[in-house]
Design an enzyme around this catalytic site. Structure first.
Site, mmCIF file in Angstrom:
data_model
loop_
_atom_site.group_PDB
_atom_site.id
_atom_site.type_symbol
_atom_site.label_atom_id
_atom_site.label_comp_id
_atom_site.label_asym_id
_atom_site.label_seq_id
_atom_site.Cartn_x
_atom_site.Cartn_y
_atom_site.Cartn_z
ATOM 1 N N ARG A 60 0.834 -1.215 0.000
ATOM 2 C CA ARG A 60 0.000 0.000 0.000
ATOM 3 C C ARG A 60 0.866 1.261 0.000
ATOM 4 O O ARG A 60 0.450 2.312 -0.465
ATOM 5 C CB ARG A 60 -0.972 0.003 1.197
ATOM 6 C CG ARG A 60 -1.836 1.265 1.253
ATOM 7 C CD ARG A 60 -3.105 1.118 2.084
ATOM 8 N NE ARG A 60 -2.906 0.480 3.364
ATOM 9 C CZ ARG A 60 -2.313 1.051 4.422
ATOM 10 N NH1 ARG A 60 -1.882 2.287 4.353
ATOM 11 N NH2 ARG A 60 -2.165 0.389 5.547
ATOM 12 N N TYR A 113 -17.247 14.705 -15.069
ATOM 13 C CA TYR A 113 -17.620 13.303 -14.859
ATOM 14 C C TYR A 113 -18.611 13.209 -13.696
ATOM 15 O O TYR A 113 -18.367 13.761 -12.616
ATOM 16 C CB TYR A 113 -16.345 12.511 -14.561
ATOM 17 C CG TYR A 113 -16.578 11.039 -14.450
ATOM 18 C CD1 TYR A 113 -16.916 10.290 -15.571
ATOM 19 C CD2 TYR A 113 -16.473 10.390 -13.231
ATOM 20 C CE1 TYR A 113 -17.141 8.934 -15.475
ATOM 21 C CE2 TYR A 113 -16.692 9.025 -13.131
ATOM 22 C CZ TYR A 113 -17.032 8.305 -14.265
ATOM 23 O OH TYR A 113 -17.265 6.963 -14.159
ATOM 24 N N ASP A 185 -8.347 17.040 -15.075
ATOM 25 C CA ASP A 185 -8.656 15.644 -15.386
ATOM 26 C C ASP A 185 -8.374 15.478 -16.882
ATOM 27 O O ASP A 185 -9.112 15.978 -17.722
ATOM 28 C CB ASP A 185 -10.124 15.349 -15.043
ATOM 29 C CG ASP A 185 -10.525 13.903 -15.335
ATOM 30 O OD1 ASP A 185 -9.875 13.268 -16.187
ATOM 31 O OD2 ASP A 185 -11.496 13.424 -14.725
ATOM 32 N N LYS A 210 -9.498 4.249 -18.880
ATOM 33 C CA LYS A 210 -9.852 4.668 -20.222
ATOM 34 C C LYS A 210 -8.643 4.532 -21.162
ATOM 35 O O LYS A 210 -8.168 3.442 -21.344
ATOM 36 C CB LYS A 210 -10.410 6.092 -20.167
ATOM 37 C CG LYS A 210 -11.402 6.327 -18.993
ATOM 38 C CD LYS A 210 -12.675 5.529 -19.096
ATOM 39 C CE LYS A 210 -13.514 5.530 -17.809
ATOM 40 N NZ LYS A 210 -13.802 6.830 -17.223
HETATM 41 C C1 LIG Z 1 -14.183 7.338 -15.947
HETATM 42 C C2 LIG Z 1 -13.803 8.706 -15.555
HETATM 43 C C3 LIG Z 1 -13.491 9.020 -14.221
HETATM 44 C C4 LIG Z 1 -13.602 8.012 -13.093
HETATM 45 O O1 LIG Z 1 -12.722 6.935 -13.258
HETATM 46 P P1 LIG Z 1 -12.962 5.429 -12.724
HETATM 47 O O2 LIG Z 1 -11.739 4.742 -13.184
HETATM 48 O O3 LIG Z 1 -14.222 4.940 -13.345
HETATM 49 O O4 LIG Z 1 -13.081 5.512 -11.244
HETATM 50 C C5 LIG Z 1 -13.094 10.318 -13.935
HETATM 51 N N1 LIG Z 1 -13.020 11.268 -14.902
HETATM 52 C C6 LIG Z 1 -13.334 11.009 -16.190
HETATM 53 C C7 LIG Z 1 -13.246 12.093 -17.201
HETATM 54 C C8 LIG Z 1 -13.734 9.732 -16.557
HETATM 55 O O5 LIG Z 1 -14.051 9.474 -17.835
#
Ligand SMILES: *Cc1c(COP(=O)(O)O)cnc(C)c1O
Length: 402
Positions: A60, A113, A185, A210
């Site tokens: 961790r 998101y 992000d 993603k």
């Molecule tokens: C999917 C997504 C998240 C969250 O990510 P997870 O891996 O599903 O927890 C945050 N920001 C954006 C732009 C996303 O597409």
């Protein structure tokens, strides 16, 4: 190879942060599937805990496979440190937790998101953290939302699913003039197409679920910084809250990273063709894609963005009902949430990813009932276009429950 060697982006994705001779010459980083690491004696254990000596203690806190992934992503983003997390949301919530306290204020992109917004509105509000949601593409609106107690300016660009583009250089100026951190992000474009540190970002985060992983088989996230203090604060919060990544998951993402540039090039060139096709189709009312010259974000391609990416949204004539019909009729594309994988995914935000927002908040954020989001994948473009063509022609409904 370090990230500073000034290599091309494909070379960097393949070799960045990797030194095979660190692990017995292994060209693929081994999976250190161990929760804990032995000390040779008490003195060594004590020194490691005191930070007087390097070496691993407990997964961790740090793990060699995770370190390799973190170094690679930090190099690609042009940052100095990265912390991989169990999900994108673990990264987002670590940022909120690390840099807010009662009385603090956050300004964020209104169409961000869904869960990133929902936890601010429903959970952090319980701790008296206030948030204002604005279309950050509108820099005057962003400026007007700033308060003396604003700690974070949190931007997604392009936004999900409205595909609005924020000028990061200007957003950074506004955030920094108010002593706030600019958090970006960068999930939608990845470091292959956008490097927010070059434009003044303080923290860059991703859902690695993603594009970075790219194969729809892992949930993971990452926090990248270029400042020792921000990294230390985030590391302290993340490791104690426990949203750290597992070594096997880290290894899978690290494997996906090697092909990020190739996947993104292919998906983007497909998306350009798909967007043009949709735009020319009589059943389609509008298409939002920065690759189209009339998109307001198009002007930032070449400066902030190396390309428009492969996410687009569109509306069909006939609103929700007609949109549902298209979604139920695709045969190559998959009706599923998520994005950024080799496969094209199509979804309906108002009933799926953004269903947690109130209808009023959705309307204010520009997420209409007829909006369809498409993450264009790496298939043959003619197959994707043919698929959309038959779905838009009111082809036979392909309801998979039938
Ligand atoms: C999917 C997504 C998240 C969250 O990510 P997870 O891996 O599903 O927890 C945050 N920001 C954006 C732009 C996303 O597409």
């Amino acid at each position: 190879m370090s990230g500073n060697d000034n290599h091309g982006r494909h070379t960097e994705a393949i070799h960045g942060g990797l030194d095979p001779f660190r692990f017995e010459g292994a060209v693929s980083v081994p999976i250190f599937q161990s929760s804990t690491f032995a000390f040779k004696n008490t003195e060594q254990g004590a020194n490691r805990f005191a930070g007087k000596e390097g070496g691993y203690i407990y997964t961790r806190l740090a793990n060699p496979t995770v370190d390799a992934l973190q170094e690679s992503v930090a190099a690609m983003e042009g940052g100095t440190h990265a912390l991989a997390t169990a999900s994108g949301m673990a990264a987002v919530s670590a940022v909120y937790f690390a840099f807010t306290e009662p009385g603090a204020h956050v300004v964020a992109s209104s169409a961000m998101y869904g869960p990133s917004r929902v936890i601010l509105e429903k959970e952090f509000s319980r701790f008296k953290v206030d948030a204002t949601f604005v279309n950050t593409a509108d820099l005057d609106a962003l400026q007007a939302a700033m308060r003396p107690e604003t700690k974070l300016v949190y931007v997604e660009t392009p936004t999900n699913p409205t595909i609005e583009v924020t000028d990061l250089t200007r957003a950074a100026e506004i955030a920094h003039a108010g002593d706030a951190l600019l958090v970006v992000d960068n999930t939608f474009l990845s470091p292959y197409l956008q490097r927010p540190f070059r434009h003044g970002a303080d923290i860059v985060l991703h859902s690695m679920t993603k594009f970075l992983n790219g194969h729809a088989d892992v949930v993971a996230g990452i926090l990248v910084t270029k400042d020792d203090d921000l990294h230390a604060r985030l590391g302290y919060v993340l490791k104690n809250l426990g949203g750290t990544i597992d070594p096997h998951q880290a290894w899978l993402v690290h494997r996906g990273l090697r092909t990020l540039p190739m996947r993104m090039e292919r998906a983007q060139s497909n998306a350009i063709l798909v967007a043009k096709f949709l735009q020319s189709h009589e059943a389609v009312e509008w298409v939002n894609y920065p690759g189209l010259p009339e998109h307001p974000g198009h002007a930032l391609i070449g400066s902030q963005m190396a390309g428009p990416g492969s996410l687009l949204s569109f509306g069909v004539k006939g609103g929700l009902e007609a949109g549902a019909r298209v979604l139920n009729s695709v045969r190559v594309m998959i009706l599923a949430v998520s994005l950024g994988g080799v496969e094209s995914l199509i979804q309906h935000p108002a009933s799926m990813t953004h269903a947690g927002m109130t209808p009023e908040a959705r309307e204010a954020a520009g997420i209409s009932d007829g909006l369809i989001r498409l993450s264009v994948g790496c298939e043959n473009p003619e197959d994707l276009i043919a698929d959309l063509e038959q779905a838009l022609a009111w082809g036979p409904v392909n309801d998979r429950t039938a």
